[in-house]
Design a protein around this motif. Sequence first.
Motif, PDB file in Angstrom:
ATOM      1  N   HIS B  98      40.983   5.234  96.766  1.00  0.00           N
ATOM      2  CA  HIS B  98      40.735   6.671  96.801  1.00  0.00           C
ATOM      3  C   HIS B  98      40.278   7.061  98.209  1.00  0.00           C
ATOM      4  CE1 HIS B  98      38.028  10.107  95.651  1.00  0.00           C
ATOM      5  NE2 HIS B  98      37.177   9.479  96.410  1.00  0.00           N
ATOM      6  N   GLY B 139      18.827  -9.293  89.058  1.00  0.00           N
ATOM      7  CA  GLY B 139      18.340  -7.947  88.743  1.00  0.00           C
ATOM      8  C   GLY B 139      19.444  -6.939  88.498  1.00  0.00           C
ATOM      9  N   SER B 140      20.678  -7.384  88.309  1.00  0.00           N
ATOM     10  CA  SER B 140      21.796  -6.451  88.137  1.00  0.00           C
ATOM     11  C   SER B 140      21.660  -5.654  86.838  1.00  0.00           C
ATOM     12  CB  SER B 140      23.111  -7.213  88.093  1.00  0.00           C
ATOM     13  OG  SER B 140      23.255  -7.972  89.250  1.00  0.00           O
ATOM     14  N   ILE B 141      22.417  -4.570  86.786  1.00  0.00           N
ATOM     15  CA  ILE B 141      22.343  -3.699  85.609  1.00  0.00           C
ATOM     16  C   ILE B 141      23.730  -3.540  84.996  1.00  0.00           C
ATOM     17  CG2 ILE B 141      22.047  -1.288  84.895  1.00  0.00           C
ATOM     18  CD1 ILE B 141      19.720  -1.113  86.802  1.00  0.00           C
ATOM     19  N   SER B 173      29.568  13.005  87.062  1.00  0.00           N
ATOM     20  CA  SER B 173      28.831  13.116  88.322  1.00  0.00           C
ATOM     21  C   SER B 173      27.466  13.762  88.098  1.00  0.00           C
ATOM     22  CB  SER B 173      29.654  13.864  89.364  1.00  0.00           C
ATOM     23  OG  SER B 173      29.964  15.144  88.897  1.00  0.00           O
ATOM     24  N   TYR B 263      26.383  -2.846  87.839  1.00  0.00           N
ATOM     25  CA  TYR B 263      25.928  -2.538  89.190  1.00  0.00           C
ATOM     26  C   TYR B 263      25.051  -3.660  89.732  1.00  0.00           C
ATOM     27  CZ  TYR B 263      27.222   2.199  87.806  1.00  0.00           C
ATOM     28  OH  TYR B 263      27.895   3.295  87.365  1.00  0.00           O
ATOM     29  N   VAL B 264      25.225  -3.947  91.022  1.00  0.00           N
ATOM     30  CA  VAL B 264      24.388  -4.930  91.691  1.00  0.00           C
ATOM     31  C   VAL B 264      23.606  -4.184  92.762  1.00  0.00           C
ATOM     32  CG1 VAL B 264      24.426  -6.920  93.232  1.00  0.00           C
ATOM     33  CG2 VAL B 264      25.963  -6.843  91.272  1.00  0.00           C
ATOM     34  N   LYS B 265      22.312  -4.442  92.830  1.00  0.00           N
ATOM     35  CA  LYS B 265      21.475  -3.759  93.821  1.00  0.00           C
ATOM     36  C   LYS B 265      21.959  -4.127  95.220  1.00  0.00           C
ATOM     37  CE  LYS B 265      16.675  -2.633  94.538  1.00  0.00           C
ATOM     38  NZ  LYS B 265      15.322  -2.844  94.059  1.00  0.00           N
ATOM     39  N   VAL B 267      24.964  -3.108  96.423  1.00  0.00           N
ATOM     40  CA  VAL B 267      26.402  -2.856  96.511  1.00  0.00           C
ATOM     41  C   VAL B 267      26.615  -1.414  96.069  1.00  0.00           C
ATOM     42  CG1 VAL B 267      28.686  -3.542  95.717  1.00  0.00           C
ATOM     43  CG2 VAL B 267      26.891  -5.245  95.957  1.00  0.00           C
ATOM     44  N   SER B 268      27.322  -0.628  96.894  1.00  0.00           N
ATOM     45  CA  SER B 268      27.301   0.824  96.685  1.00  0.00           C
ATOM     46  C   SER B 268      28.183   1.315  95.542  1.00  0.00           C
ATOM     47  CB  SER B 268      27.671   1.537  97.977  1.00  0.00           C
ATOM     48  OG  SER B 268      29.030   1.337  98.259  1.00  0.00           O
ATOM     49  N   ARG B 269      29.064   0.478  95.038  1.00  0.00           N
ATOM     50  CA  ARG B 269      29.914   0.900  93.917  1.00  0.00           C
ATOM     51  C   ARG B 269      29.713  -0.034  92.743  1.00  0.00           C
ATOM     52  NH1 ARG B 269      34.178   3.924  96.610  1.00  0.00           N
ATOM     53  NH2 ARG B 269      33.836   3.344  98.761  1.00  0.00           N
TER      54      ARG B 269
END
Lengths: 206, 372
Positions: B98, B139-141, B173, B263-265, B267-269
């Motif tokens: 994108h 600690g990932s979510i 969003s 999500y990994v702390k 990493v922005s995506r």
Amino acid sequence: MLNIALPKGRLGDKVYSLFAKMGYDCSEFLEDTRKLVIENPDSGVRYLLIKPSDVGIYVERGAADIGVVGKDVLLETDPDVYELLDLNLGKCNLAVAAKNGYVEDTDRTLRVATKYVNVTKNYYKGLNREIEIIKLNGSIELAPILGLSDVILDIVETGTTLRENDLSVFEYVAPSSARLIANKSNYQFKSEEIDRIVARMKEELL
Amino acid sequence: MTYTSTLKRDEQVSLELRSLYERHGYKKFRMGKFEEYDFYARNRDYLAGSSLLTFTDLDGKLMALRPDVTLSIVKRTKENQTTSEKLYYTENVYRAAHSATEYKETYQIGIEHIGKVSAYTSLEMVSLAVRSLRLIDTGSILSLSHTGFLSGLFEYLGVSAAAEKTVRACIESKNRHGIAALIGKELTQEQTDAIFAVMDISGSYLECIAQAKTLSRTEDMLAAVSELEQLYDALGELKLNIRLDFSIPSDTQYYNGLIFCGYVKGVSRAVLSGGRYDNLMEKMGKKGKQAIGFALYFDELERFLNTQPPEPLDAVIIYDRTSCLSTVADTVKLLVAEGKKVWAGEEQPEGRLYRRLIRITENTVKEEEGNA
């Protein structure tokens, strides 16, 4: 530590005073400094002063957790971020403007000067109008005066610049104002802090 | 002796993930790098508008480099197969991201369960997703959601299809003002209030479940919430990494039911995404088949995992024409056997750090300090 991307310039100053009222102040901000990073360890915030059109990129890529940016920039760059709040600051319109008395010749490719290339493309695609985009980075108003383009697509705040150059709004494209945005991943890890800021900001803006 | 300790962290993680899936009975599946263009053109809806990298085959057929793995796996699933299949893959996919101006090669690891999906299958899939994320960072979510909840809400409220698209984009969003702008046009005040109430769901997982339950207006919504509740109850200590988030993107063309996003702390995506995709199976002509799966995207992860500078070499061995060949060979062999990294050559390697320098002339071995 929360990284906050602010657009350099008038809007950034306004937004900073909003944050300051909420208790996230940094005395250094008001000094005439050229620093790009200003932080206040006590309130746990770090301000990054960034060119407005880049704020979306800093937040999308996670270099900043949250940021404030105009909807016009969001429409143009379409970053993948949360759009948490409309600050109702820096209100303006994206609009097509032309020389006073301009009449559109619908039989010809329309030449549009703009720095909002994507907004322009999408807008005219919606109208099925064939256009030629002339990408400029500033003083867009000059283009129709010199015959470089037929119209311009730009933000219009008060309309003074247009008036002084014998131009007027031909049609409105979209309204814009400052928005609080957040990185989608960083939000997961700092949602409490960010939600607190959003809630405080809502009160402040009432 | 194992050699894996010299691998980069992302390569190690990739091996650990494979081992995790193998241990749960998933079979590695390897596929061709390209498919006929027609195949993707027919299933364009599922590729989220990403453009294809195409070329012409020797017989003049238009081909495309694979932009997605799941489609290829679904395509090869036999309709008459009665048992379920558990597969995993490690593949590169090719697509233009994108807002990007060029094509990118992205490494993906994913697992799919195709056939019949039971409550246990969903639990296993979510557990594997959490454990995959933990291998990357403890600690990932993992955010969970269920497509039935929002779909049920829109159905109950009678939101038009056109408005639904805008509303979904706004929910994804977390954009309340975007929805507020629709009041009096596409949405009524009551519809908007109900949507806001759902967007305001927050707190711990169980608090979210409780709020979602009171907001459920249809059977479908309740069923979705209780599926999410049951799943959570059975997760045990893996609960620590789980959140509930109805704002995660839910492409209803593709997914139906459970969806999740990891999500990994740092990493922005989102690095992981997946869910239940019976809809996709059905639309691709695999009637009556159920499926669930997820994929991990390594593009940004690679940078996140490899923050350490490259390890220096343990020894550099410099020989010349007079050196005894077997002395050189034995020195190398001995060091490697000790688990050391060795570089042997006639002159020192450029641009590499090393701890020791060993010079071998004829039969004599001399040692010097390295540059690391």
